[in-house]
Enzyme design. Structure first.
Site, PDB file in Angstrom:
ATOM      1  N   ASP A  58       0.691  -1.213  -0.183  1.00  0.00           N
ATOM      2  CA  ASP A  58      -0.017  -0.063  -0.041  1.00  0.00           C
ATOM      3  C   ASP A  58       0.882   1.358   0.032  1.00  0.00           C
ATOM      4  O   ASP A  58       1.550   1.397   0.915  1.00  0.00           O
ATOM      5  CB  ASP A  58      -1.048  -0.026   1.232  1.00  0.00           C
ATOM      6  CG  ASP A  58      -1.739   1.346   1.279  1.00  0.00           C
ATOM      7  OD1 ASP A  58      -1.593   2.297   0.556  1.00  0.00           O
ATOM      8  OD2 ASP A  58      -2.684   1.204   1.976  1.00  0.00           O
ATOM      9  N   TYR A 150      -8.081  15.542  -6.055  1.00  0.00           N
ATOM     10  CA  TYR A 150      -7.295  14.827  -7.021  1.00  0.00           C
ATOM     11  C   TYR A 150      -6.504  16.070  -7.765  1.00  0.00           C
ATOM     12  O   TYR A 150      -5.216  15.742  -8.125  1.00  0.00           O
ATOM     13  CB  TYR A 150      -8.244  14.487  -8.080  1.00  0.00           C
ATOM     14  CG  TYR A 150      -7.547  13.522  -9.159  1.00  0.00           C
ATOM     15  CD1 TYR A 150      -7.175  12.094  -8.854  1.00  0.00           C
ATOM     16  CD2 TYR A 150      -7.456  13.879 -10.358  1.00  0.00           C
ATOM     17  CE1 TYR A 150      -6.531  11.309  -9.902  1.00  0.00           C
ATOM     18  CE2 TYR A 150      -7.108  13.148 -11.442  1.00  0.00           C
ATOM     19  CZ  TYR A 150      -6.447  11.862 -11.084  1.00  0.00           C
ATOM     20  OH  TYR A 150      -5.830  11.229 -12.133  1.00  0.00           O
ATOM     21  N   ALA A 152      -5.034  18.687  -6.658  1.00  0.00           N
ATOM     22  CA  ALA A 152      -4.203  19.161  -5.660  1.00  0.00           C
ATOM     23  C   ALA A 152      -2.991  18.070  -5.630  1.00  0.00           C
ATOM     24  O   ALA A 152      -1.954  18.364  -5.834  1.00  0.00           O
ATOM     25  CB  ALA A 152      -4.948  19.414  -4.352  1.00  0.00           C
ATOM     26  N   ILE A 183      -7.991   8.766 -20.782  1.00  0.00           N
ATOM     27  CA  ILE A 183      -7.496   7.556 -21.021  1.00  0.00           C
ATOM     28  C   ILE A 183      -8.513   6.386 -20.725  1.00  0.00           C
ATOM     29  O   ILE A 183      -9.085   6.525 -19.497  1.00  0.00           O
ATOM     30  CB  ILE A 183      -6.102   7.048 -20.417  1.00  0.00           C
ATOM     31  CG1 ILE A 183      -5.196   8.330 -20.356  1.00  0.00           C
ATOM     32  CG2 ILE A 183      -5.692   5.947 -20.705  1.00  0.00           C
ATOM     33  CD1 ILE A 183      -4.669   8.688 -21.802  1.00  0.00           C
TER      34      ILE A 183
HETATM   35  P1  NAD Z   1      -6.963   2.386 -12.431  1.00  0.00           P
HETATM   36  O1  NAD Z   1      -7.761   2.778 -11.252  1.00  0.00           O
HETATM   37  O2  NAD Z   1      -7.260   1.331 -13.388  1.00  0.00           O
HETATM   38  O3  NAD Z   1      -5.417   1.683 -11.752  1.00  0.00           O
HETATM   39  C1  NAD Z   1      -5.038   2.333 -10.375  1.00  0.00           C
HETATM   40  C2  NAD Z   1      -4.133   1.313  -9.830  1.00  0.00           C
HETATM   41  O4  NAD Z   1      -3.405   1.954  -8.699  1.00  0.00           O
HETATM   42  C3  NAD Z   1      -4.621   0.209  -9.559  1.00  0.00           C
HETATM   43  O5  NAD Z   1      -3.726  -1.111  -9.860  1.00  0.00           O
HETATM   44  C4  NAD Z   1      -4.740   0.044  -7.920  1.00  0.00           C
HETATM   45  O6  NAD Z   1      -4.863  -0.934  -7.391  1.00  0.00           O
HETATM   46  C5  NAD Z   1      -3.459   0.863  -7.645  1.00  0.00           C
HETATM   47  N1  NAD Z   1      -3.740   1.411  -6.350  1.00  0.00           N
HETATM   48  C6  NAD Z   1      -4.564   2.319  -5.794  1.00  0.00           C
HETATM   49  N2  NAD Z   1      -4.476   2.648  -4.577  1.00  0.00           N
HETATM   50  C7  NAD Z   1      -3.084   2.154  -4.118  1.00  0.00           C
HETATM   51  C8  NAD Z   1      -2.365   2.067  -3.132  1.00  0.00           C
HETATM   52  N3  NAD Z   1      -2.717   2.633  -1.913  1.00  0.00           N
HETATM   53  N4  NAD Z   1      -1.224   1.240  -3.195  1.00  0.00           N
HETATM   54  C9  NAD Z   1      -0.904   0.521  -4.205  1.00  0.00           C
HETATM   55  N5  NAD Z   1      -1.705   0.355  -5.463  1.00  0.00           N
HETATM   56  C10 NAD Z   1      -2.721   1.283  -5.223  1.00  0.00           C
HETATM   57  O7  NAD Z   1      -6.335   3.632 -12.888  1.00  0.00           O
HETATM   58  P2  NAD Z   1      -5.580   4.220 -14.291  1.00  0.00           P
HETATM   59  O8  NAD Z   1      -6.759   5.245 -15.070  1.00  0.00           O
HETATM   60  O9  NAD Z   1      -4.701   3.199 -14.640  1.00  0.00           O
HETATM   61  O10 NAD Z   1      -4.646   5.225 -13.411  1.00  0.00           O
HETATM   62  C11 NAD Z   1      -3.325   5.033 -13.297  1.00  0.00           C
HETATM   63  C12 NAD Z   1      -2.399   6.321 -13.263  1.00  0.00           C
HETATM   64  O11 NAD Z   1      -2.944   7.253 -14.116  1.00  0.00           O
HETATM   65  C13 NAD Z   1      -3.110   7.114 -11.784  1.00  0.00           C
HETATM   66  O12 NAD Z   1      -2.353   7.843 -11.076  1.00  0.00           O
HETATM   67  C14 NAD Z   1      -4.402   8.098 -12.425  1.00  0.00           C
HETATM   68  O13 NAD Z   1      -4.377   8.995 -11.406  1.00  0.00           O
HETATM   69  C15 NAD Z   1      -3.304   8.486 -13.571  1.00  0.00           C
HETATM   70  N6  NAD Z   1      -4.484   8.930 -14.665  1.00  0.00           N
HETATM   71  C16 NAD Z   1      -5.190   8.380 -15.253  1.00  0.00           C
HETATM   72  C17 NAD Z   1      -6.206   9.065 -16.171  1.00  0.00           C
HETATM   73  C18 NAD Z   1      -7.412   8.247 -17.096  1.00  0.00           C
HETATM   74  O14 NAD Z   1      -7.786   8.738 -17.873  1.00  0.00           O
HETATM   75  N7  NAD Z   1      -7.512   6.836 -16.726  1.00  0.00           N
HETATM   76  C19 NAD Z   1      -6.158  10.373 -16.478  1.00  0.00           C
HETATM   77  C20 NAD Z   1      -4.912  10.924 -15.972  1.00  0.00           C
HETATM   78  C21 NAD Z   1      -4.291  10.388 -14.974  1.00  0.00           C
END
Ligand code: NAD
Length: 242
Positions: A58, A150, A152, A183
């Site tokens: 975590d 988010y 921030a 994405i």
């Molecule tokens: P997702 O929810 O599919 O994946 C997030 C991952 O983070 C998961 O594997 C989850 O288990 C893990 N996670 C969450 N809390 C955790 C913790 N406390 N410890 C360890 N792992 C933890 O999301 P995603 O869309 O693949 O996003 C990945 C990254 O990209 C994130 O940082 C998100 O903010 C960023 N992001 C995503 C988008 C989008 O449009 N999907 C846009 C901008 C930024």
């Protein structure tokens, strides 16, 4: 450099993190795949070729990160590539946002990245080589109604990354932010159709991004070709933030 072939990717088991881990493995790196649950981490790592390993951690827990870093070093070696990708959202309007929702998002998105940067920094400094990429968001540049926590956290990542770039640059360590736009992942799948349509309307390239679009840019920033790029925010957003 041999040790540069070991990379830590947090939140590696799905979405953007899994595409990043696949891209790094494709270029010959051994990936320490960090997930919230060991079975998910190990299952995913087994899909990658070439000695990747799954770890449970975590990222919001400083003691867990310290312990996990030690386990990575013991079983794989010193990681000289770090991608802080783990992230969560807990959206809500400012006047209704609870302290818990504020803290939960800051604790994972910003503090989690800080914990991992701090853990990896000594090994990178000793090696006089390192590549850190923090996954931000266009929302960290532009703000977004209903996402004060988010936005921030993602804006904080930019400041932290620039500070690290200045602090560790003399030791050959680069630190950059990749800021994705919209994405297609589980994180965005649950958004109402209206919000998806609005995001698409703001995207000059006229399509949503894929996790592979983000992974390709991360691959560049952790590779040799980007050795003179540090402290930058690279938007992978189809032009959304323009
Ligand atoms: P997702 O929810 O599919 O994946 C997030 C991952 O983070 C998961 O594997 C989850 O288990 C893990 N996670 C969450 N809390 C955790 C913790 N406390 N410890 C360890 N792992 C933890 O999301 P995603 O869309 O693949 O996003 C990945 C990254 O990209 C994130 O940082 C998100 O903010 C960023 N992001 C995503 C988008 C989008 O449009 N999907 C846009 C901008 C930024």
């Amino acid at each position: 450099m041999n040790e540069a072939r070991i990379a830590v990717v947090t939140g590696a088991n799905r979405g953007i993190g899994s595409a990043i881990a696949r891209e790094l493995a494709r270029t010959g790196m051994r990936v320490a795949c960090i997930a919230l649950h060991l079975d998910l981490a190990q299952e995913f790592a087994a899909e990658l070729d070439g000695g990747s390993v799954g770890f449970e951690c975590d990222v919001s827990d400083p003691a867990a990160v310290k312990e996990c870093y030690a386990a990575v070093v013991e079983s794989m070696g010193v990681p000289l590539v770090l991608v802080n990708n783990a992230g969560v959202t807990r959206d809500g309007l400012l006047i209704r946002m609870s302290d818990e929702d504020w803290e939960a998002v800051l604790n994972v998105n910003l503090k989690g990245a800080f914990h991992w940067c701090r853990a990896c920094a000594s090994g990178m400094m000793k090696a006089r080589y390192g590549r850190i990429v923090n996954i931000g968001s266009v929302v960290g540049l532009s703000g977004s109604a209903g996402q004060a926590n988010y936005a921030a956290s993602k804006a904080g990542l930019i400041g932290m990354s620039k500070a690290i770039a200045k602090e560790l640059g003399g030791r050959g360590v680069t630190c950059n932010v990749v800021a994705p736009g919209f994405i297609e992942t589980l994180m965005t799948q649950e958004l109402p159709e209206q919000a998806r349509a609005a995001a698409l309307a703001q995207t000059p390239l006229g399509r949503f991004g894929s996790p592979e679009d983000v992974a390709a840019t991360v691959g560049f920033l952790v590779g040799e070709a980007s050795g003179y790029v540090t402290g930058q925010v690279v938007a992978v957003d189809g032009g959304m933030a323009l």
